[in-house]
Scaffold this motif. Structure first.
Motif: not given
Length: 569
Positions: A8-11, A31-41
Motif C-alpha cells: 500500500v502507498l498512502v499519499v 505500507v509507505i506514507v508519502a507526504e509532500k511537505e516537510a512536516y507530517f500531519g
C-alpha cells in the motif's frame, strides 16, 4: 530510477492517510506514507481534532443512548437530496468498529465530548451530545526525534504556542483573573509549557489535532510504517487495463518508482490552497484569491489531479464546496497576516455580528458553516451578487476584556498593538465604530439598541441566539439567564473584520462505500482509494456536527485498509 515494492502507498499524512496506513499495517500489509511537505500531519495537525462518529465506544461507556438508525435519520435530514445511502451506511457501520480497532490495537485513544452537541440538535435524529470524540492529550516525547517532523499547531489559535483543550480547560483560561482555582490551573500549564520549550523547543503536551496525528504517527512507526516527508507524488502508474499499481514519488535524492500491490490511497487534503479550483467552486472567490484558508500551503489539490489523470471523477455538485468558517487576519510579524478561525467567540454573551449595512444577519452562535453561508447571502442581498463577503464581530469593552475577540485575547493580555496594526477597531461610541467599519452609523445604532432591549432579559427574538444545546455549549455557563446573550452597552466598542475561510473542502473525488475512487462511468478504478478531504464529503455539502471531516476521514481510511486486505471486520 529507483524502484520499491510495497502493498500500500498512502499519499498524504493527515487523519485519513495515517488511519489507512496504520490499519493496513496491522493487517500485515507493507505500507509507505508519502507526504509532500516537510512536516507530517496536514490540516489535521492544525485542527481541533474532533471526530464525529455516532455509536462510538466512549459514548457507550458513558451511557449515551444512540443508534445507527437515529444517526442515519439525522444525516438524511442534513444532506437532503445529496444523501448517499451506500456511503453513509458504510460510515455508520464501520465508524464504531474503527474506534474499537484503534483503541485496542494502537496508541490512539479517545475522550468523549459529552456536551458537544450536534450542530442542529433539534433536527430529526439530532443529539445534544455523544457523537463527537477527540484524541486524548499525548506526550510528544513519546515520538522521540520524530517530533521535529510533526506539523506544529496553528499558531494563531495557541496561547504563546501552548495548545489549549476545549471544555473545562478553556473555561479556566477565561476565568484566570476571576478564580483562584483557574489561576492555579493555568499557572501549572504555563509552567509545564515553559519547561518543554526550554528543553525541547516546543510544547510536548499535545492536544486536539496535534495529538491525533502524533498518536496515529506513533502507531505507524510502531508498526514499521515509514512516513516520507518532502516526497510529493508526481504521477500514478497504471496497467493496460487501467488498474493503478503504484506511483512515482519525488524523494529529496531523486525519483522513486513505488509499486503498490494492493492499492494507492489518495489522502492529500483536498484543494483549499488551489486558487484555480477555488475560482471554479467558491462563488465568494471570483478570482480564486478572495478565499482565506488556514490549511497548510501544500494542500493544492494534488490528490484530485492525480486521480483525474487516470480517469477519476470529481463531484462538483454539492451546494457548498467546503466547510466554511469565519476568518480574521491578525498581523504575525514581518508584514505577514495570519488566519484566525473564529470557533468560540461567536457564542459569547455580548458579541454580535454585522455587515456594512450595520445590521445583524444571523444567530452568531450557530455553526461557523451556517454563519458564513448567512454572511455571504446577506452581503449579496445588500450589495449585489458580486459583492465582497465581509462582516464584523462587535463587542463592548466589558465583553472584550472578559472573553477576547478573535486573536485579541482577554484580560490581562495587552491589546493596544492590535489597534495600532489595524486588526482590532476601537470606537468611543457605536456610531464612531460604524464609521470605521464603513457602516451606516444611524442604522448600526438602531441595531444595537434593538438588540440591547431584549438582551437585558437574555432574549434574542430576531435570531434566537442561545436557543439550542450547541449554541449554549460554547457560551458562558456562568452568565444568566442566557449563556450566549448580553447587551452591547458600555464603550469603548471593538470590532474585528471577518472573511470567509474553510476547515477543509467538501467537493472531491467520487468514491463508493469501500473508499474506491470512481471513474466517469461510475465504476471503481482498480487499485485506487481515497480518504479524508480528497474524497467528496458524505455530508452533502453541509455541516451536521463537530468533527464531520475527521470522523469520516478516520473511518474511510480504516475501510480502505480493510478492503485492500480483503476483509470486512
Amino acid at each position: 530510477m529507483k524502484r520499491e515494492e510495497v502493498d500500500v502507498l498512502v499519499v498524504g499524512s493527515g487523519a485519513g492517510g495515517l488511519a489507512s496506513a496504520v490499519a493496513a499495517a496491522h493487517r500485515g500489509l507493507k505500507v509507505i506514507v508519502a507526504e509532500k511537505e516537510a512536516y507530517f500531519g496536514g490540516t489535521t495537525a492544525r485542527s481541533g481534532g474532533w471526530m464525529w462518529i455516532p455509536g462510538n465506544a466512549p459514548a457507550k461507556r458513558a451511557g449515551v443512548e444512540d443508534s445507527a438508525e437515529k444517526a442515519r435519520t439525522y444525516l438524511q435530514h442534513e444532506t437532503g437530496d445529496k444523501f448517499d445511502a451506500a456511503r453513509v451506511d458504510a460510515f455508520l457501520e464501520a465508524g464504531p468498529k474503527a474506534v474499537d480497532f484503534f483503541e485496542k490495537n494502537t496508541t490512539l485513544q479517545f475522550d468523549l465530548g459529552p456536551t458537544f452537541s450536534d450542530y442542529h440538535p433539534t433536527a430529526p435524529g439530532g443529539m445534544d451530545g455523544g457523537r463527537s470524540i477527540v484524541a486524548k492529550p499525548f506526550d510528544g516525547r513519546e515520538l522521540g526525534k520524530e517530533i521535529k517532523r510533526l506539523r506544529p499547531p496553528l499558531r494563531e489559535i495557541t496561547v504563546l504556542g501552548m495548545m489549549i483543550g476545549s471544555g473545562k480547560e478553556l473555561l479556566h483560561f477565561f476565568n484566570v483573573t476571576r478564580s483562584p482555582i483557574s489561576a492555579f490551573f493555568v499557572a501549572g500549564l504555563v509552567a509545564k509549557f515553559a519547561r518543554d520549550v526550554t528543553f525541547h523547543g516546543r510544547a510536548m503536551r499535545l492536544m486536539n489535532g496535534n495529538s491525533l496525528v502524533a498518536r496515529l504517527a506513533k502507531s505507524a512507526f510502531d508498526k514499521g510504517v515509514p512516513i516520507w516527508t518532502s516526497s510529493p507524488v508526481k504521477q500514478l502508474i497504471r496497467e493496460d487495463d487501467g488498474k493503478v499499481i503504484g506511483a512515482i514519488v519525488q524523494r529529496p535524492d531523486g525519483p522513486v518508482q513505488i509499486i503498490a500491490r494492493k492499492g494507492v490511497v489518495l489522502a492529500a487534503g483536498g484543494f483549499p490552497q488551489d486558487p484555480v479550483r477555488r475560482k471554479e467552486l467558491m462563488p465568494h472567490a471570483p478570482s480564486g484569491h478572495e478565499h482565506i484558508s488556514p490549511a497548510p500551503p501544500g494542500n493544492t489539490g494534488d490528490g484530485l489531479r492525480l486521480a483525474e489523470n487516470v480517469g477519476g471523477s470529481v463531484d462538483t455538485s454539492l451546494p457548498n464546496s467546503a466547510a466554511w468558517v469565519p476568518i480574521s487576519r491578525p498581523p504575525m510579524g514581518n508584514g505577514l497576516l495570519g488566519t484566525f478561525p473564529h470557533f468560540v467567540d461567536r457564542s459569547k454573551p455580548g458579541v454580535i455580528a454585522v455587515t456594512r449595512s450595520g445590521k445583524r444577519f444571523v444567530n452568531e452562535a450557530q455553526s461557523y458553516h451556517d454563519f458564513c453561508q448567512a454572511m455571504v447571502k446577506r452581503c449579496q442581498e445588500e450589495d449585489g451578487p458580486d459583492a465582497e463577503a465581509a462582516a464584523w464581530f462587535v463587542a463592548d469593552h466589558r465583553t472584550f476584556r472578559k472573553y477576547g475577540l478573535g486573536f485579541a485575547k482577554p484580560a490581562p493580555v495587552p491589546y493596544k498593538s492590535l489597534i495600532k496594526q489595524g486588526y482590532l477597531l476601537q470606537g468611543k461610541t457605536i456610531a464612531d465604530l460604524a464609521r470605521q467599519i464603513g457602516a451606516d452609523p444611524v442604522q448600526m445604532e438602531k441595531t444595537v439598541a434593538e438588540f440591547n432591549k431584549h438582551a437585558v432579559k437574555g432574549e434574542d427574538p430576531e435570531f434566537g441566539k442561545g436557543s439550542t444545546a450547541y449554541n449554549r455549549s460554547l457560551g458562558d455557563p456562568q452568565h444568566k439567564p442566557n449563556p450566549c446573550v448580553a447587551p452591547v452597552k458600555k464603550g469603548p466598542f471593538y470590532a474585528v473584520r471577518l472573511h470567509v475561510g474553510d476547515l477543509g473542502t467538501f467537493a472531491g473525488l467520487k468514491t463508493n462505500e469501500y473508499a474506491q475512487v470512481l471513474g466517469d462511468d461510475g465504476a471503481p478504478i482498480g487499485g485506487l482509494y481515497s480518504a479524508g478531504n480528497d474524497a467528496a464529503s458524505i455530508m452533502g455539502g453541509n455541516y451536521p456536527g463537530g468533527g464531520i471531516t475527521l470522523g469520516p476521514a478516520l473511518t474511510f481510511g480504516y475501510i480502505a485498509a480493510r478492503h485492500m486486505a480483503g476483509g470486512n471486520a
